[in-house]
Design a protein around this motif. Structure first.
Motif, PDB file in Angstrom:
ATOM      1  N   GLU A  61       0.839  -1.207   0.000  1.00  0.00           N
ATOM      2  CA  GLU A  61       0.000   0.000   0.000  1.00  0.00           C
ATOM      3  C   GLU A  61       0.876   1.259   0.000  1.00  0.00           C
ATOM      4  O   GLU A  61       0.595   2.225  -0.711  1.00  0.00           O
ATOM      5  N   ASN A  63       3.927   1.492  -1.145  1.00  0.00           N
ATOM      6  CA  ASN A  63       4.548   1.600  -2.471  1.00  0.00           C
ATOM      7  C   ASN A  63       3.564   2.146  -3.495  1.00  0.00           C
ATOM      8  O   ASN A  63       3.917   2.979  -4.329  1.00  0.00           O
ATOM      9  N   ALA A  64       2.309   1.661  -3.417  1.00  0.00           N
ATOM     10  CA  ALA A  64       1.285   2.128  -4.360  1.00  0.00           C
ATOM     11  C   ALA A  64       1.049   3.624  -4.174  1.00  0.00           C
ATOM     12  O   ALA A  64       0.921   4.371  -5.153  1.00  0.00           O
ATOM     13  N   ALA A  65       1.012   4.054  -2.921  1.00  0.00           N
ATOM     14  CA  ALA A  65       0.798   5.477  -2.634  1.00  0.00           C
ATOM     15  C   ALA A  65       1.959   6.303  -3.184  1.00  0.00           C
ATOM     16  O   ALA A  65       1.759   7.364  -3.780  1.00  0.00           O
ATOM     17  N   GLU A  67       3.882   5.549  -5.682  1.00  0.00           N
ATOM     18  CA  GLU A  67       3.850   5.569  -7.155  1.00  0.00           C
ATOM     19  C   GLU A  67       2.854   6.604  -7.666  1.00  0.00           C
ATOM     20  O   GLU A  67       3.114   7.293  -8.646  1.00  0.00           O
ATOM     21  N   SER A  68       1.700   6.693  -6.973  1.00  0.00           N
ATOM     22  CA  SER A  68       0.681   7.609  -7.495  1.00  0.00           C
ATOM     23  C   SER A  68       0.904   9.048  -7.023  1.00  0.00           C
ATOM     24  O   SER A  68       0.329   9.965  -7.579  1.00  0.00           O
ATOM     25  N   LEU A  72       5.413  11.889  -2.184  1.00  0.00           N
ATOM     26  CA  LEU A  72       5.646  11.024  -1.014  1.00  0.00           C
ATOM     27  C   LEU A  72       7.057  10.435  -1.017  1.00  0.00           C
ATOM     28  O   LEU A  72       7.572  10.034   0.019  1.00  0.00           O
TER      29      LEU A  72
END
Lengths: 474, 192
Positions: A61, A63-65, A67-68, A72
């Motif tokens: 989660e 990592n996903a945050a 990436e988008s 961050l």
């Protein structure tokens, strides 16, 4: 100095180089890096995910945050959290890349993670990586971490054969703490390897004298005294050996070795009656370890030296019965492992409180040997991770059904099918290796038992020969 | 007789060496070097294979999380996000807590926090409680905080007003639990 000549045999050096360096388990911080109130809400939310979700879920989660929302990536807090998660999940290369990317950042928590990473590399026997990682630790450390850092560094030097540097680092640790006690133990070994026998023995001896409150340190003290006892025995100094062995607690997990050592030291001293006291106590114990098995040979050996030949023969017969029984059990267990569909774990599982059946005695000794075998423990850990993953995959499928479009679903389905097969194959490979390691261990156990058996039979023959000679001698 | 005894002693010394090896080399096994090397080589290959599998699993799990995150992320339109922050006096830390929010008398969100979650909040982390669409204008939000202390539950309602703009609004629901018997302090802080 008087010990130097006696102790400097190549065999002893070999023993010491290979042996005894003990790792210490570092406590894990549970809360991650400290959170500044000025951190963006999204970072503080991801810190919440990290603290409340299982590691793998939190990792993906975050990592996903990242990436988008590329902003961050600038958060050092998130980088540290990610590094810790990779570390906890044993993705060491990813953890290393993240921690090394923070070279400009000087923080106690980063240093703590670097020391833990070095400890993990050390456990995998990747000593150069451990050394490289420790090289990135900055001076920002509290007292406890500084001690852990020095211990890890000393142990890494020790493992790489750099005894002089190891000795220098370990000597610098205060000896009052848990870390200090382990450091002192490892320092003693480093000094012995440097052939500084007097100083090495003095260091270990000091540890062997210290009164500790913690059970872990009491065990370390017992281990130290057993090691010192056998060192002195090897140097043909039974009186000194006994002095150390007497300090081992009877309730300790090293008590069997200490009892055997006491018996052997007395025999070296030609005090066969005194030797029988600890040896008979050991002989009465269930044969859960090698020391007890060896007591089956040592007791009749002492008796025969006391010319108590009839008793010696009785004990040799008991020894032969035990060795034969254990040998048969070893062969049976090996056959079972080759043919049964049960897992290795199930085939080796036992409780110390369970009935002392031949199979349980053998399982205890094999398990004891396997615990110290890093190839086995790492393979078992891989096997367990893959099994967990296999169980988890159906829940992964459920999670994306509701929010992915058909093409995404199909692509994920395909990838998961490939992964499923990959896991199956990896599980099979790891299982085969585990089986090989256990069978190898059983083979060695079988060889040892055969040697013991031959020795017992030969000694019995010698006693009969002695009796015959006594009868025929006028 | 003399020769027999010395042979026994020789055997005995071997037996003593065996014990020493056992004691000192507990982490090494007795296998021949060849057998150990072969096992080690196999282990290296299998470890490589296992790591590849675990890395692939991580990549797929990551792809799934990416879709989930996209779905849960706010659109750059007029949305409302509410994050929960908590502080508490040491004697007031609940073992469980729940937050209910009603929007203009209609239940909007309910969330339970266990002790792990409460500790995370107390450590400075925030929980993302809500992402929702909301029309611009003034809205009344009724926030109910329910705390569990031992076997007892305490419940407090606070009525708050928010002014939703035409942009994505981010609010922090700040909950403070002061000493015992003092009602919680609840406020919305604008973090847009």
């Amino acid at each position: 100095m008087e010990n130097t000549a006696k102790l400097s045999s190549n065999k002893l050096i070999f023993l010491l180089i290979c042996a005894l360096s003990l790792p210490v388990q570092f406590a894990h911080s549970k809360q991650g890096p400290s959170l500044d109130k000025n951190e963006p809400l999204e970072v503080r939310y991801l810190a919440y995910v990290y603290q409340t979700q299982p590691h793998l879920n939190a990792l993906v989660e975050i990592n996903a945050a990242r990436e988008s929302n590329p902003n961050l990536n600038k958060s050092t807090t998130l980088t540290l959290i990610l590094a810790e998660l990779y570390l906890k999940l044993d993705y060491l290369e990813q953890a290393q890349a993240l921690l090394f990317s923070l070279s400009h950042y000087n923080d106690i928590y980063k240093n703590e993670l670097l020391i833990k990473l070095a400890a993990k590399y050390y456990a995998r026997r990747n000593f150069p990586a451990s050394e490289r990682t420790l090289g990135k630790v900055t001076k920002t450390l509290n007292h406890e971490l500084r001690e852990q850092y020095k211990l890890q560094k000393g142990m890494t030097f020790l493992a790489m054969g750099n005894f002089r540097k190891a000795s220098k680092v370990l000597d610098d640790i205060s000896n009052t703490s848990l870390v200090g006690a382990y450091a002192q133990y490892n320092l003693g070994i480093a000094l012995l390897n440097l052939r500084k026998f007097d100083r090495g023995i003095r260091t270990l001896s000091k540890l062997g004298h210290t009164n500790f409150k913690e059970e872990e340190l009491k065990n370390l003290k017992d281990r130290t005294n057993v090691s010192l006892g056998f060192l002195h025995m090897r140097a043909q100094e039974p009186a000194l050996a006994k002095k150390y062995l007497e300090r081992v607690r009877l309730s300790s997990k090293f008590s069997s070795q200490a009892l055997l050592g006491m018996g052997l030291a007395n025999m070296l001293d030609k005090q066969y009656k005194e030797a029988l006291i600890p040896l008979l106590e050991l002989h009465d114990r269930p044969a859960f370890d090698e020391a007890t098995i060896e007591a089956y040979l040592a007791v009749p050996h002492a008796l025969s030296n006391l010319n108590s030949n009839k008793h010696a023969l009785d004990f040799y017969e008991q020894a032969i019965a035990l060795f034969e029984q254990q040998l048969t059990t070893t062969i049976d267990l090996a056959t079972q492992i080759k043919t049964s569909t049960q897992s290795i774990d199930e085939l080796l599982s036992f409780e110390y409180t369970a009935p002392k059946t031949p199979l349980n005695l053998l399982r205890a000794r094999i398990t004891g040997a396997l615990i110290g075998n890093s190839t086995y423990t790492l393979t078992a850990s891989h096997y367990s991770k893959l099994s967990e993953l296999k169980k988890d995959i159906p829940t992964w499928k459920e999670t994306y059904q509701s929010y992915t479009v058909n093409t995404e679903k199909e692509s994920l389905d395909r990838r998961l099918n490939v992964l499923d097969k990959q896991i199956e194959a990896s599980l099979a490979l790891n299982e085969t290796l585990l089986t090989k390691i256990v069978l190898n261990e059983l083979d060695q156990e079988s060889d040892k038992l055969t040697q013991y058996l031959n020795q017992a039979r030969f000694s019995m023959a010698q006693i009969y020969d002695k009796i015959l000679n006594q009868r025929t001698t006028p | 007789m003399k020769r027999t005894l010395s042979f026994t002693e020789l055997l005995f010394s071997k037996f003593l060496l065996g014990t020493m090896l056992l004691l000192s080399l507990s982490s090494l096994s007795y296998a021949s070097d060849d057998a150990q090397d072969s096992l080690h080589e196999q282990f290296s290959q299998i470890r490589h294979n296992t790591h590849a599998t675990l890395n692939n699993a991580l990549a797929i799990k990551q792809a799934i999380a990416r879709f989930a995150y996209k779905k849960n992320s706010p659109e750059p339109s007029s949305q409302l996000s509410i994050y929960v922050a908590l502080s508490a006096a040491p004697e007031r830390i609940p073992s469980e807590m729940s937050v209910d929010i009603k929007l203009n008398d209609t239940p909007l969100v309910h969330h339970n926090y266990n002790l792990t979650a409460i500790n995370a909040l107390l450590n400075g982390a925030n929980h993302k409680l809500l992402i929702n669409n909301l029309s611009p204008g003034k809205h009344h939000l009724l926030v109910k905080i329910r705390e569990k202390h031992g076997l007892h539950y305490d419940s407090h309602d606070t009525l708050l007003q928010i002014d939703k703009t035409n942009q994505h609004n981010v609010l922090e629901l700040s909950i403070s639990l002061p000493g015992n018997d003092i009602p919680p302090e609840v406020a919305f802080l604008n973090r847009s």
